[in-house]
Design an enzyme around this catalytic site. Structure first.
Site, PDB file in Angstrom:
ATOM      1  N   ASP A  89       0.850  -1.196   0.000  1.00  0.00           N
ATOM      2  CA  ASP A  89       0.000   0.000   0.000  1.00  0.00           C
ATOM      3  C   ASP A  89       0.884   1.244   0.000  1.00  0.00           C
ATOM      4  O   ASP A  89       2.049   1.194   0.379  1.00  0.00           O
ATOM      5  CB  ASP A  89      -0.960   0.029   1.200  1.00  0.00           C
ATOM      6  CG  ASP A  89      -0.263   0.139   2.549  1.00  0.00           C
ATOM      7  OD1 ASP A  89       0.784  -0.517   2.737  1.00  0.00           O
ATOM      8  OD2 ASP A  89      -0.760   0.880   3.430  1.00  0.00           O
ATOM      9  N   GLU A 154      -0.045  -0.929   5.884  1.00  0.00           N
ATOM     10  CA  GLU A 154       1.025  -0.369   6.712  1.00  0.00           C
ATOM     11  C   GLU A 154       0.838   1.124   6.903  1.00  0.00           C
ATOM     12  O   GLU A 154       0.995   1.654   7.994  1.00  0.00           O
ATOM     13  CB  GLU A 154       2.396  -0.668   6.096  1.00  0.00           C
ATOM     14  CG  GLU A 154       3.573  -0.457   7.051  1.00  0.00           C
ATOM     15  CD  GLU A 154       4.045   0.975   7.168  1.00  0.00           C
ATOM     16  OE1 GLU A 154       4.720   1.299   8.157  1.00  0.00           O
ATOM     17  OE2 GLU A 154       3.729   1.799   6.274  1.00  0.00           O
TER      18      GLU A 154
END
Ligand code: BES
Ligand code: MN
Ligand code: MN
Length: 459
Positions: A89, A154
């Protein structure tokens, strides 16, 4: 090992093309509108990990974004196991108008690839994927068991990874964890990071009148929520950089003279810091060096603020509400739960009449120090030295990777933080990029790391 390194050398252009495809997928985890793209990115990774030869690849759905997991355990019980962790991400691209080229149309200029996620963390993850591919292409079986865990949350605090790790300790069982999601000390100077700061992230909402009001008819007796928010923010941190929340520093572990001397000897320069940050002067806690302010001291920052009239010209209005996002970087032995509670209590104690203040805890992570005297660290030192042909720096970092502490605690495995980014590569900023030389070095270092660790840790 040599044939794997040769394969990397012969396939650089292809690796960059594939990285470009990976970077083209806007996997912005915080943006609900991009949910499909985050899923697409997980699928892209799944396909790619299968294609390079992992015998088992799985996409685990979570209540948030999926976790991509791949493993090859063919080396068996006689060989050690490494768990690689990274994230696919990325941060939002805005402000998009400040990008030289489109954040999701990767562009190569001066040996650097420009795209959101280039250095944080897709480029670094991909360096490891190419390393494993090269080891497969060398025709020999992998000398160790490999597990790849690549998550999609994250940048939003790894919310669902926590329970995944706790519920899958057997699946994730390993002898050491390797993470490439940090920066080198300087160009040409590879580093191993042994300390990360933690994080407490809060949102403050201040509600005043039930609608925007005429500031002449109501201004004075009716409290202005933006003014109230400003009082709160000003009370949290003074101009000498001290966080004013009672008890904030209670659990801060003082760094030993020996460790501080080692960190100062690295020669981090305030001049370079200023250039990298694009500022003409520095601030922060009085009486501490920049090394301490960044790596060993906690701090508090306002990340964003919203409220009132910000259009062209002037509008006389008493706004109904104001909002701010604040984050605190924490150091050993502060706890994010304790700090969030102290901040909430402090703000509550201000009792500003006429407004309603709400504090929402968005996420948190505890700070971590990893051991430096492990076999995995030794293998990493040798891998970096042989790749970059120079000595390795041991340093702490100011950023946070929430899951590292969990690996230490739940998997009981030491972590190696071996990053290939640079601090001026604009992570989280416009024109994020990744030096392609460091991308290729990263793959080579990873091949060496896996090989040396397998050799040094027979079972
Ligand atoms: N890769 C960074 C963490 C990092 C930054 C490590 C600089 C070393 C040096 C990571 O992607 C990140 O941005 N983490 C967030 C975590 C937060 C959302 C809990 C951070 O540090 O802001
Ligand atoms: Mn990262
Ligand atoms: Mn990041």
């Amino acid at each position: 090992m040599n044939s794997a390194l040769e394969y990397l050398a012969d396939n650089k252009a292809k690796a960059v093309d594939q990285l470009s495809a990976f970077l083209s997928i806007p996997s912005v985890s915080t943006d609900p509108a991009q949910k499909q793209q985050v899923d697409n990115c997980a699928t892209w990774l799944f396909d790619h990990l299968e294609e390079i030869g992992f015998p088992k690849v799985t996409v685990f759905p979570t209540k948030g974004h999926p976790i991509v997991y791949a493993e090859d355990l063919a080396a068996g019980n006689g060989a050690p196991t490494i768990l690689f962790y990274g994230h696919y991400d990325v941060q939002p691209a805005d402000p998009i108008e400040l990008w030289t080229s489109d954040p999701f149309t990767p562009s190569i200029r001066n040996g650097k690839i420009y795209a959101r996620g280039a250095t944080d963390d897709k480029g670094q993850v991909f360096a490891h994927i190419k390393a494993i591919e090269a080891m497969y292409k060398s025709g020999k079986p992998l000398p160790l068991n490999i597990k790849f865990l690549i998550e999609g949350e994250e940048e939003v605090g790894s919310k669902h990874l926590d329970s995944f790790v706790k519920e899958n300790t057997t699946l994730l069982k390993c002898d050491a964890v390797v993470v490439s999601d940090s920066s080198m000390f300087a160009p040409g100077k590879p580093s191993l990071v042994y300390g990360l700061r933690g994080m407490a992230y809060l949102q403050l909402d201040v509600q005043g009148p039930n609608r925007d009001l005429h500031s002449g008819s109501f201004g004075g007796p009716v409290q202005n929520p933006i003014n109230a928010l400003a009082w709160i923010l000003a009370a949290l941190k003074d101009q000498s950089g001290n966080v004013m929340v009672p008890g904030f520093y209670d659990d801060v572990l003082e760094i030993s003279k020996k460790e501080l001397d080692q960190l100062l000897a690295l020669g981090m320069s305030d001049e370079r810091l200023k250039v990298d940050a694009g500022v003409t002067g520095l601030g922060g806690e009085k009486g501490f060096t920049s090394v301490e302010k960044l790596w060993t001291r906690p701090t508090l920052d306002v990340n964003g603020i919203l409220g009132g009239f910000t259009g062209e010209g002037a509008k006389t209005v008493l706004p109904a509400k104001a909002m701010a996002k604040i984050s605190m970087r924490l150091v050993p032995n502060q706890s994010h739960v304790d700090i969030a509670k102290k901040v909430e209590e402090f703000i509550g104690s201000m009792k500003i009449p006429g407004v309603k203040v709400t504090v929402t805890n968005l996420h948190g992570a505890d700070p971590v120090l990893v051991p430096t005297d492990t076999e995995a660290m030794n293998a990493a030192v040798k891998a970096l030295r042989d790749t970059f042909d120079t000595d390795v720096v041991f340093q702490r970092e100011g950023g946070s990777i929430p899951v590292v502490l969990l690996f230490e605690k739940i998997l009981n495995a030491p972590t190696v933080l071996m990053g290939f980014g640079l601090n001026n590569e604009n992570a989280h900023s416009p024109d994020e990029h990744f030096d392609l030389q460091n991308f290729h070095f990263g793959s080579q270092a990873a091949v060496r790391f896996y090989t040396y660790f397998a050799r040094s840790t027979p079972k």
